[in-house]
Enzyme design. Structure first.
Site: not given
Ligand code: NAD
Length: 365
Positions: A28, A73-75, A110
């Site tokens: 995202v 953002g992140k995934s 993360d």
């Protein structure tokens, strides 16, 4: 997926499926008005687009509040992070290859991924933060970037509750990378650790715990309850320890409407992400307990990662963390004091103003 969108984002939600590599992932990109998005890669079996979007939005606010030239953002990668090492390397490399052309996203570690994983990503596509120091990374958990930032936050926030750091009683929930360094940095400023917990139990000593001894114990992979001194209580008892500064540094939603009345403190700088439910945070505010919200107080890690990305050193990272977290803590608490609103509302307004300002400089708004 458009149901997940609002005025700030997400700009893109990308689903990735590479059947031959056993890879399912979601990226995202929430908002890039402030710059290229930085955000971690989480690996877990039960992740979702909703979770990824929520985490990406949190990064938008955290990066904007810290005035970093980065968006949010992140995934997420679907999978068990404890899979065999060779399999994990294959999945992470396949993920890296799949995001090669998503050039406005810089991945970092993360839950379920670490520096080594970021080393593989960098090797594949030339961009990642949270790298091993051997290839230019600043080992942020090892040096305690987030814990150092929390201590800087406390040093500013204390004046809003009329508290001297010398002799201030500190309790830390979650004596991990964030918690132990926060305890160490505060002890260096004269505070006294009177309670600490890990996933196995709580240790209490109103006369003061030996921070260095506890860190040595945890670094050796041992639980806090093996420390020979202090009272050993169950995990939950950390909520009841009277103190001046209570630092959540473990899991989300640990302080809720049903247990918030047990806290006996004056200040809560949030090390963990979303450690309080919204109603619990409001209850603390109503009792005059000053809460510094997560995305202000725990930004040390991402400030360090952004410094690494620019090729900066550990020293510049610490200077940046100190300056930015002190400034933001002061701004947020002054505004909350002025209006009577929750510090989180003031922090959100600050972050949103910065994103709107950045957006106004962009051609495609
Ligand atoms: P970590 O895994 O190093 O440490 C977590 C600690 O919490 C461990 O000691 C574990 O035993 C303990 N713990 C787990 N469940 C517990 C429970 N129910 N009660 C008490 N202790 C418990 O993780 P970390 O990197 O220190 O991160 C802690 C929190 O801070 C997470 O919420 C993370 O998302 C957040 N955070 C971390 C960073 C960072 O730089 N590492 C930055 C921002 C936010």
């Amino acid at each position: 997926m458009f149901r997940l969108c609002d005025a700030f984002g997400p700009a893109r939600i990308i689903h990735i499926h590479r059947a031959t590599a056993g890879l399912k992932a979601i990226v995202v990109i929430d908002n890039t008005a402030c710059g290229t998005a930085i955000g971690g890669v989480r690996m877990a079996p039960d992740v979702s687009a909703e979770e990824c979007r929520r985490l990406a939005r949190a990064m938008t606010w955290k990066n904007a509040a810290a005035c970093l030239p980065h968006g949010g953002g992140k995934s997420v990668i679907f999978g068990d992070p404890r899979m065999p090492a060779n399999e994990k390397e294959r999945v992470v490399r396949a993920f890296a290859d799949a995001i090669r052309d998503i050039a406005d996203y810089i991945p970092g570690p993360d839950m379920g991924t670490n520096e080594l994983c970021m080393g593989w990503v960098k090797d594949e596509i030339g961009r990642a933060v949270g790298l091993p120091s051997a290839i230019g990374g600043i080992p942020l958990d090892e040096i305690g970037a987030t814990g150092f930032g929390l201590a800087a936050c406390v040093d500013v926030a204390r004046s809003f509750v009329d508290l001297e750091l010398k002799g201030a009683r500190v309790v830390v929930q979650g004596f991990g990378a964030v918690g132990k360094h926060a305890a160490r940095c505060l002890a260096e400023k004269g505070a006294v650790l009177v309670g600490a917990s890990d996933s196995r139990g709580t240790l209490v000593d109103q006369g003061g715990l030996d921070v260095a001894a506890l860190i040595a114990l945890k670094d050796g992979g041992r639980p806090l309850r093996e420390h020979p001194k202090g009272e050993r209580l169950d995990v939950d008892a950390v909520l009841d320890v009277p103190c001046d500064i209570w630092i959540p540094a473990a899991r989300p939603d640990v302080v809720r409407a049903d247990n918030v009345h047990r806290l006996q403190t004056r200040l809560m700088p949030q090390g963990a992400n979303i450690p309080c439910t919204p109603d619990a945070e409001a209850a603390l505010h109503a009792r005059g307990i000053v809460v510094v919200p997560d995305f202000i107080a725990n930004a040390g890690g991402v400030i360090c990662a952004a410094t690494e990305f620019r090729g900066g050193t550990q020293r510049t990272a610490f200077d940046d963390i100190d300056e930015r977290i002190r400034t933001n803590t002061r701004l947020v608490l002054q505004e909350a004091h002025r209006t009577g609103e929750l510090p989180r509302a003031a922090a959100l307004a600050l972050a949103q103003d910065r994103v709107r300002m950045a957006t106004s400089t962009r051609r495609w708004r």
